[in-house]
Design a protein around this motif. Structure first.
Motif, short mmCIF file in Angstrom:
data_model
loop_
_atom_site.label_atom_id
_atom_site.label_comp_id
_atom_site.label_asym_id
_atom_site.label_seq_id
_atom_site.Cartn_x
_atom_site.Cartn_y
_atom_site.Cartn_z
N VAL A 111 7.10 15.46 7.86
CA VAL A 111 7.50 15.12 9.23
C VAL A 111 6.36 14.39 9.94
CG1 VAL A 111 7.98 16.11 11.51
CG2 VAL A 111 9.19 16.97 9.49
N ARG A 112 5.17 14.96 9.86
CA ARG A 112 4.02 14.37 10.58
C ARG A 112 3.68 12.99 10.06
NH1 ARG A 112 1.69 20.23 10.03
NH2 ARG A 112 2.14 21.06 12.11
N LEU A 113 3.67 12.83 8.74
CA LEU A 113 3.28 11.54 8.18
C LEU A 113 4.37 10.49 8.38
CD1 LEU A 113 1.46 12.72 4.94
CD2 LEU A 113 0.46 12.01 7.12
N SER A 114 5.62 10.89 8.29
CA SER A 114 6.71 9.93 8.55
C SER A 114 6.67 9.47 10.00
CB SER A 114 8.06 10.58 8.23
OG SER A 114 8.15 10.93 6.86
N ARG A 115 6.41 10.39 10.90
CA ARG A 115 6.31 10.06 12.32
C ARG A 115 5.16 9.08 12.58
NH1 ARG A 115 6.32 15.37 15.21
NH2 ARG A 115 4.13 15.44 14.56
N ALA A 116 4.09 9.21 11.80
CA ALA A 116 2.92 8.35 11.98
C ALA A 116 3.13 6.96 11.38
CB ALA A 116 1.69 9.01 11.35
N TYR A 117 3.78 6.89 10.21
CA TYR A 117 3.82 5.63 9.47
C TYR A 117 5.10 4.81 9.64
CZ TYR A 117 -0.47 7.00 7.09
OH TYR A 117 -1.77 7.35 6.81
N VAL A 137 -4.23 9.69 8.57
CA VAL A 137 -3.77 8.54 9.34
C VAL A 137 -4.96 7.79 9.94
CG1 VAL A 137 -2.40 7.81 11.34
CG2 VAL A 137 -1.54 9.62 9.82
N ALA A 138 -5.98 8.51 10.32
CA ALA A 138 -7.18 7.85 10.85
C ALA A 138 -7.87 7.04 9.76
CB ALA A 138 -8.14 8.90 11.42
N ALA A 139 -7.88 7.57 8.53
CA ALA A 139 -8.54 6.87 7.43
C ALA A 139 -7.70 5.70 6.92
CB ALA A 139 -8.80 7.86 6.29
N TYR A 140 -6.38 5.87 6.92
CA TYR A 140 -5.46 4.83 6.44
C TYR A 140 -4.34 4.68 7.48
CZ TYR A 140 -7.91 5.64 2.05
OH TYR A 140 -8.89 5.77 1.09
N PRO A 141 -4.54 3.83 8.49
CA PRO A 141 -3.62 3.76 9.63
C PRO A 141 -2.23 3.21 9.30
CG PRO A 141 -5.77 2.82 10.17
CD PRO A 141 -5.73 2.99 8.69
N SER A 142 -2.07 2.54 8.18
CA SER A 142 -0.76 1.98 7.87
C SER A 142 -0.51 2.03 6.37
CB SER A 142 -0.66 0.52 8.35
OG SER A 142 -1.59 -0.29 7.64
N GLY A 192 9.67 -1.23 4.53
CA GLY A 192 9.01 0.03 4.21
C GLY A 192 9.89 0.94 3.39
N ARG A 193 9.23 1.90 2.72
CA ARG A 193 9.91 2.89 1.89
C ARG A 193 9.30 4.26 2.13
NH1 ARG A 193 12.75 -0.91 1.61
NH2 ARG A 193 13.43 -2.11 -0.23
N VAL A 194 10.15 5.24 2.39
CA VAL A 194 9.73 6.63 2.49
C VAL A 194 10.58 7.45 1.53
CG1 VAL A 194 9.49 8.66 3.96
CG2 VAL A 194 9.01 6.39 4.90
N VAL A 195 9.93 8.25 0.71
CA VAL A 195 10.64 9.11 -0.24
C VAL A 195 10.12 10.53 -0.10
CG1 VAL A 195 11.22 9.55 -2.65
CG2 VAL A 195 10.91 7.18 -1.86
N PHE A 196 11.02 11.47 0.11
CA PHE A 196 10.69 12.89 0.12
C PHE A 196 11.00 13.47 -1.27
CE2 PHE A 196 11.11 12.01 4.56
CZ PHE A 196 10.40 12.98 5.25
N ILE A 197 10.02 14.12 -1.87
CA ILE A 197 10.26 14.78 -3.16
C ILE A 197 10.77 16.18 -2.88
CG2 ILE A 197 9.33 15.38 -5.41
CD1 ILE A 197 9.37 12.36 -4.74
N SER A 198 12.08 16.33 -2.95
CA SER A 198 12.73 17.61 -2.70
C SER A 198 12.92 18.33 -4.04
CB SER A 198 14.06 17.39 -1.97
OG SER A 198 14.71 18.61 -1.71
N SER A 199 14.09 18.86 -4.31
CA SER A 199 14.34 19.61 -5.54
C SER A 199 15.83 19.90 -5.64
CB SER A 199 13.56 20.92 -5.53
OG SER A 199 13.97 21.79 -6.56
N GLU A 200 16.29 20.12 -6.88
CA GLU A 200 17.67 20.60 -7.02
C GLU A 200 17.84 21.95 -6.35
OE1 GLU A 200 18.56 23.33 -9.10
OE2 GLU A 200 16.61 23.66 -10.03
N THR A 214 0.85 -1.19 0.00
CA THR A 214 0.00 0.00 0.00
C THR A 214 0.88 1.24 0.00
OG1 THR A 214 -1.78 -1.11 1.20
CG2 THR A 214 -1.76 1.30 1.25
N ALA A 215 0.60 2.14 -0.93
CA ALA A 215 1.38 3.37 -1.06
C ALA A 215 0.49 4.58 -0.87
CB ALA A 215 2.05 3.44 -2.43
N ILE A 216 1.00 5.57 -0.16
CA ILE A 216 0.33 6.86 -0.02
C ILE A 216 1.19 7.90 -0.73
CG2 ILE A 216 -0.38 8.67 1.58
CD1 ILE A 216 -0.98 6.48 3.63
N VAL A 217 0.57 8.64 -1.66
CA VAL A 217 1.29 9.70 -2.38
C VAL A 217 0.58 11.01 -2.09
CG1 VAL A 217 2.19 10.47 -4.60
CG2 VAL A 217 1.82 8.02 -4.20
#
Length: 262
Positions: free
Chosen positions: A117-123, A76-81, A133-141, A9-12
């Motif tokens: 920050v909030r979602l990473s802390r939750a998941y 997070v309440a709707a999709y706990p994991s 698990g995989r966490v990716v932050f879309i940053s920028s050059e 399951t992926a959250i984008v």
């Protein structure tokens, strides 16, 4: 290489258009069940249909403003994991440093930084518990090539890279990876809309105009054009895959060679 995310399951976040939608489609094409997010229900519903049509994975939607603590809590309440978290939500706009008020700095920090920050802390604890698990932050050059016309944006993108690196170290030995991706000039829907008047006036293609825009504002580009949203998404899908198990704590560039470092 065959990337198979069946059963994941992926959250984008921020995925009703542009790079976010391309990532959601790419993950679905690889078999993932994808949660699409936006602030407006019609846009979310449209994106869910597009993602569902693009792959074998199920697509679901969450309408809410993840630039707020309340919005993140509701998600997070709707999709706990989840197994894959793509922190794509972000805003940008030019503004001279001396004319950018505190409220703009706070808004960019809340949306671009604190949402991740909030979602990473939750998941992340759940990912650690399941052992993958995989966490990716879309940053920028712009995290390294700070744009003088929007220092407040560059600051937020640098912060994302720092958080991703720190979280990767925090999750050491857990089989959970955390990375950031640094797109460069990209022909997204937003840029296409910006270039549309020039296209109508000149008759040039959007690709031609985006290439000219890239060379004007990022003359160090080696590919000498804007990337497509799919090219950025391809990297994100790889980093979300089992095959990327030895890549963590990295700031991976999809910038067309704009950053002049080796």
């Amino acid at each position: 290489m065959q990337i198979d995310l069946t059963g994941r399951t992926a959250i984008v976040t921020g995925s009703t258009g542009g790079i976010g939608l391309a990532i959601a489609k790419g993950l679905a094409e690889s078999g993932a069940q994808v949660v699409v997010n936006g602030r407006r229900a019609p846009a979310v519903e449209k994106a869910v249909r597009a993602v569902a049509a693009s792959g074998t994975g199920q697509a679901m939607g969450f309408t809410g403003d993840l630039g707020t603590a309340e919005g993140c809590a509701a998600l997070v309440a709707a999709y706990p994991s989840c197994d894959i978290l793509i922190n794509n939500l972000g805003i940008y706009e030019p503004g001279d440093f001396f004319e950018t008020p505190d409220t703009d700095w706070t808004r960019f920090f809340e949306v671009n930084v604190m949402s991740g920050v909030r979602l990473s802390r939750a998941y992340l604890p759940g990912m650690e518990k399941t052992g993958w698990g995989r966490v990716v932050f879309i940053s920028s050059e712009s995290a390294f090539n700070i744009p003088v016309e929007m220092i407040h944006y560059g600051f937020s993108k640098t912060a994302q890279v720092a958080i991703a690196r720190g979280l990767a170290k925090r999750m050491a030995g857990t089989r959970v990876t955390v990375n950031s991706v640094l797109p460069g000039p990209t022909l997204s829907e937003g840029q296409a809309e910006m270039l549309k008047p020039e296209q109508e006036k000149t008759g040039h293609s959007l690709e031609q105009l985006a290439a000219a825009f890239t060379m004007e504002h990022r003359p160090g580009s080696i590919i000498r054009r804007a990337a497509t949203v799919e090219e950025v998404a391809n990297m994100v899908v790889y980093l979300s895959s089992p095959q990327a198990s030895a890549t963590t704590g990295a700031a991976v560039r999809v910038d067309g060679g704009v950053l002049d470092t080796i």
